[in-house]
Design an enzyme around this catalytic site. Structure first.
Site, mmCIF file in Angstrom:
data_model
loop_
_atom_site.group_PDB
_atom_site.id
_atom_site.type_symbol
_atom_site.label_atom_id
_atom_site.label_comp_id
_atom_site.label_asym_id
_atom_site.label_seq_id
_atom_site.Cartn_x
_atom_site.Cartn_y
_atom_site.Cartn_z
ATOM 1 N N ARG A 35 -10.602 2.079 -8.965
ATOM 2 C CA ARG A 35 -10.388 2.708 -10.279
ATOM 3 C C ARG A 35 -11.192 2.029 -11.385
ATOM 4 N NH1 ARG A 35 -3.951 3.788 -9.594
ATOM 5 N NH2 ARG A 35 -4.171 5.889 -8.768
ATOM 6 N N LYS A 199 6.258 15.675 2.763
ATOM 7 C CA LYS A 199 7.299 16.602 2.302
ATOM 8 C C LYS A 199 6.793 17.975 1.874
ATOM 9 C CE LYS A 199 10.816 14.307 -0.017
ATOM 10 N NZ LYS A 199 11.123 13.678 -1.309
#
Ligand code: AMP
Length: 397
Positions: A35, A199
């Site tokens: 980053r 999920k």
């Protein structure tokens, strides 16, 4: 040319919102500087123009104000190395010291401010706090795609304190937005979306939005078993969200109505427990014995998915195909990374986003063989869900 590239920063102080939320070990050493490196071109362009730079970021999730563990001072040394110049540090992001250090900056100099989230006002999107920050610079540059989905003081609220010609995206943010736009609005067909991870509930919105755009959707990872069970399959102890079975059926029905092909893994690598040393075997994904769970896609599914990927011109990948953190269950994710790289080499445009799929392409050495690796996990997901990101909207307003 973009607003950022055209702007001359000579003698201006650029206040840049970066995403320096990097992982640190217990000696406060940076364990992955992706980053920080991603923001370097933006900083260098401003310095090369003869401007000065004030960097602001969050780090971690501090709960109660200043905490040693979350101090951005731990990043100063590494940032100096990457930039090849001295970096000043202000141990507060607002207040006298920040104002005075920012005020004294000369062209070519860099100042890093302390963690924005030491103030609760940051996440609350407090207007007065945003205004105080805004006073530090002449120009606001948002280069923090990773937090673009948050309406925080430094990511969105602050933009209103700068006139339109003095608020803009940095190079990283421009790249992120352009790549995502290319997939959402200019995708060449066939367009495959590869959605994996744990999920279903996290990925319903992205699947729904992609039903209007993609030609094929590959569903892998733990979430595939909810779909397979919904269709009447026997999934043993595999991950399943029983309260989402109807959602899964609804998505399959919608896909059929819209002519989108949904691909579920025909077979799975199964394990007798969720463990790196579990016993493993292969089985049809809809006939997994009791006591066993699917932890990866198996050979036929790899081939099935690879064929779809190879014929695609646009590829979006979010989420791993299995528990790739464990060596025994990483083959499927690796095979998909390879297929995406091969399709890219043949001219497809591919974008990989979401923390875990990015970790996987990095780990398996495919990061430079795909068209674009997004730095924003949650932000990228929300973008592809079709939501307007506050950090983008505020600069564009
Ligand atoms: P997400 O954050 O939803 O993208 O999920 C990523 C996580 O899903 C990773 O940590 C994987 O280990 C996990 N995962 C992928 N496939 C499976 C699976 N078949 N069973 C359990 N967990 C899985």
């Amino acid at each position: 040319m973009s607003q950022f590239s055209q702007h001359s920063f000579a003698n201006q102080k650029a206040l840049i919102r970066v995403d320096f939320n990097v992982p640190l070990n217990d000696k406060y050493e940076i364990t992955d500087d992706t980053r920080i490196r991603a923001a370097i071109p933006t900083i260098k362009k401003i310095l090369a123009d003869g401007g000065s730079v004030i960097l602001m970021s969050h780090l971690g999730r501090p709960k109660d104000g200043p905490t040693e563990k979350y101090s951005l001072k731990h990043l100063v040394g590494h940032l100096q190395q990457l930039l090849g110049t001295t970096v000043e540090f202000a141990d507060d992001c607002i207040g006298e010291q920040a104002v005075s250090k920012a005020g004294q900056l000369k062209p070519g100099q860099v100042l890093l401010l302390e963690n924005l989230r030491f103030y609760k006002e940051e996440e609350k999107g407090d207007k007065a706090f945003a205004e105080k920050l805004s006073k530090l610079g002449d120009v606001y540059v948002n280069d923090a795609f990773g937090t673009a989905h948050r309406a925080h003081a430094s990511t969105a609220v602050i933009a209103q304190f700068f006139p339109k010609e003095k608020r803009m995206f940095g190079l990283l943010m421009e790249n992120e937005v352009n790549s995502a736009e290319k997939v959402l609005h200019e995708a060449q067909k066939p367009f495959v979306a590869i959605i994996g991870g744990a999920k279903v509930s996290d990925k319903i919105l992205i699947i729904e939005n992609l039903l209007d755009r993609a030609t094929d959707i590959i569903i892998g990872g733990g979430m595939a078993y909810t779909f397979i069970k919904a269709e009447g399959g026997k999934i043993g102890n595999s991950l399943c969200e029983n309260d989402r079975l109807q959602t899964a059926l609804d998505l399959l029905k919608k896909a059929e109505e819209k002519g989108v092909s949904i691909h579920l893994p025909s077979d799975s690598i199964i394990a007798d427990k969720f463990d790196a040393n579990a016993n493993d075997s292969a089985a049809p994904s809809n006939n997994i014995p009791d006591g066993w769970m699917g932890l990866d896609i198996a050979e036929n599914a790899c081939e099935q998915f690879t064929n779809v990927i190879h014929k695609s011109k646009t590829i979006l990948w979010n989420g791993p195909m299995g528990v790739f953190e464990m060596a025994k269950f990483q083959h499927g994710t690796k095979a998909i990374a390879k297929a995406v790289a091969e399709a890219t080499a043949k001219g497809a445009f591919s974008i990989v986003g979401g923390g875990d799929s990015v970790a996987a392409v990095n780990q398996f050495g495919y990061a430079d063989k795909v068209s674009y690796v997004s730095t924003g996990g949650g932000a990228m997901l929300e973008y592809f869900e079709g939501k307007e990101l506050p950090g983008i909207a505020a600069v564009k307003a």
